[in-house]
Enzyme design. Structure first.
Site, PDB file in Angstrom:
ATOM      1  N   ARG A 156       0.845  -1.181   0.000  1.00  0.00           N
ATOM      2  CA  ARG A 156       0.000   0.000   0.000  1.00  0.00           C
ATOM      3  C   ARG A 156       0.885   1.237   0.000  1.00  0.00           C
ATOM      4  O   ARG A 156       1.899   1.302   0.699  1.00  0.00           O
ATOM      5  CB  ARG A 156      -0.929   0.014   1.218  1.00  0.00           C
ATOM      6  CG  ARG A 156      -2.055  -1.006   1.162  1.00  0.00           C
ATOM      7  CD  ARG A 156      -3.037  -0.690   0.044  1.00  0.00           C
ATOM      8  NE  ARG A 156      -4.169  -1.612  -0.001  1.00  0.00           N
ATOM      9  CZ  ARG A 156      -4.223  -2.712  -0.749  1.00  0.00           C
ATOM     10  NH1 ARG A 156      -3.181  -3.041  -1.495  1.00  0.00           N
ATOM     11  NH2 ARG A 156      -5.312  -3.479  -0.749  1.00  0.00           N
ATOM     12  N   GLU A 159      -3.291   7.709  -4.493  1.00  0.00           N
ATOM     13  CA  GLU A 159      -3.517   6.730  -5.551  1.00  0.00           C
ATOM     14  C   GLU A 159      -4.962   6.823  -6.020  1.00  0.00           C
ATOM     15  O   GLU A 159      -5.870   6.799  -5.184  1.00  0.00           O
ATOM     16  CB  GLU A 159      -3.226   5.318  -5.029  1.00  0.00           C
ATOM     17  CG  GLU A 159      -3.269   4.248  -6.098  1.00  0.00           C
ATOM     18  CD  GLU A 159      -2.900   2.868  -5.581  1.00  0.00           C
ATOM     19  OE1 GLU A 159      -3.742   1.944  -5.690  1.00  0.00           O
ATOM     20  OE2 GLU A 159      -1.768   2.713  -5.067  1.00  0.00           O
ATOM     21  N   HIS A 196      -0.710   0.007  -9.883  1.00  0.00           N
ATOM     22  CA  HIS A 196      -1.296  -0.982  -8.969  1.00  0.00           C
ATOM     23  C   HIS A 196      -1.857  -2.173  -9.748  1.00  0.00           C
ATOM     24  O   HIS A 196      -3.008  -2.568  -9.559  1.00  0.00           O
ATOM     25  CB  HIS A 196      -2.387  -0.337  -8.111  1.00  0.00           C
ATOM     26  CG  HIS A 196      -2.648  -1.080  -6.832  1.00  0.00           C
ATOM     27  ND1 HIS A 196      -3.179  -0.486  -5.705  1.00  0.00           N
ATOM     28  CD2 HIS A 196      -2.455  -2.385  -6.484  1.00  0.00           C
ATOM     29  CE1 HIS A 196      -3.311  -1.362  -4.735  1.00  0.00           C
ATOM     30  NE2 HIS A 196      -2.870  -2.537  -5.185  1.00  0.00           N
TER      31      HIS A 196
END
Length: 333
Positions: free
Chosen positions: A227, A256, A275
């Site tokens: 993360r 993000e 991601h």
């Protein structure tokens, strides 16, 4: 029993479920078009329901098995009742994410992505020294499934692997040494590669802060596939722009998605992917996710302990001994 499937699965998986569980009512939908009514009518859900819909529910599924390994979005207050049985797909993503991170490590250590930039400029330019993997030390923060899959790969290339876990003392063979989190500050300065595979919890927020980045070797490589919140982004940008670190490979960022105009985009020795390292880009990953779910479904129906139950307090998986009674309570309803 009514099972709602939101996960991406293969036609053979659907056929398998229908043949194996003829008495289960199965409904298929996508997270983008699932309705509030479908969620309220389901006893169990396989996939990641939209958070916006979960906040509106009056009646919740008894069990949700997430398609993802990360569960932090679902453990926040106000999303699910504390008595919801929540499991995740930890164990499915290790190989895919580890290979992605290894590619990033090679790209940074050998300056391959910088040479790609030179190629696009038709520039025949020697960019100087590179860094080996053999003979280096790799520090792995979050030595679970993903971390250990990465450790196996770099260890086979001759890197000395050091793992950090929140709890537990059983050291897998892929780790040459294993420590708990309190050893981080002592271990960081000797690492050539620092690999992060951490969930988003209060304890992991900005775990890699300005002082810790500064304590790393100037030619170290920082990789993050967990993360983005584990790294202080502004501090990372400052230190990279100041010439500290050989580079950073980031499959996750904070914020993000990374907004246009953010200075991280323009730092030459940063490699960013959106991601995607653990998504369904490998058929093997989809097979692994379905296998974990199907095993859990069998256990759920037979009153046996499930794998990968998520603790709402820590965001991590619970140990089997901790939730045996909880399983019995749910299956008694």
């Amino acid at each position: 029993m009514h099972l709602l499937i939101l996960a991406s699965i293969f036609p053979t998986h659907s056929e398998n479920l229908s043949a194996r569980y003829p008495n289960i009512k199965i409904t298929y939908a996508l997270p983008s078009n699932v309705t509030k009514e479908q969620l309220e009518q389901a006893d169990a859900v396989f996939g990641n329901p939209p958070l916006s819909l979960l906040r509106q529910l009056r009646q919740f599924p008894k069990w949700i098995h997430l398609e993802s390994a990360g569960a932090d979005a679902y453990t926040k207050p106000g999303i699910l009742p504390q008595d919801t049985l929540l499991t995740n797909s930890t164990g499915a993503y290790g190989p895919a994410i580890a290979e992605h991170a290894l590619g990033m490590l090679f790209g940074i250590s050998k300056k391959l992505f910088l040479y790609r930039d030179e190629q696009l400029r038709a520039s025949w330019n020697d960019l100087g020294t590179v860094k080996p993997i053999t003979g280096t030390t790799t520090l792995i923060l979050g030595a679970g499934d993903i971390g250990c899959e990465f450790a196996k790969r770099v260890q086979s290339l001759g890197s000395y692997t050091v793992g950090i876990r929140r709890t537990g003392s059983s050291k897998p063979d892929c780790l040459d040494e294993l420590y708990h989190t309190e050893a981080l500050d002592r271990l960081l300065p000797s690492a050539d590669t620092v690999f992060l595979s951490l969930p988003n919890t209060p304890e992991t927020y900005h775990m890699i802060n300005r002082s810790r980045i500064a304590s790393m070797k100037r030619d170290a490589v920082l990789l993050n596939v967990g993360r983005g919140s584990a790294i202080d982004t502004e501090a990372l940008c400052d230190l990279l722009e100041g010439g500290h670190l050989m580079g950073a490979g980031l499959d996750v960022t904070d914020p993000e998605p990374l907004p246009k105009g953010h200075r991280l985009w323009n730092i030459s020795n940063v490699l960013i992917t959106p991601h995607i390292s653990g998504g369904g880009h490998l058929a093997e990953t989809t097979e692994r996710i379905f296998s974990i779910f199907q095993e859990n479904l069998g256990c759920y129906l037979n009153g046996k302990p499930l794998k990968n139950i998520v603790d709402f307090t820590t965001g991590y998986r619970k140990l089997t001994e901790e939730f045996l009674l909880r399983i019995g309570k749910f299956n008694a309803k």
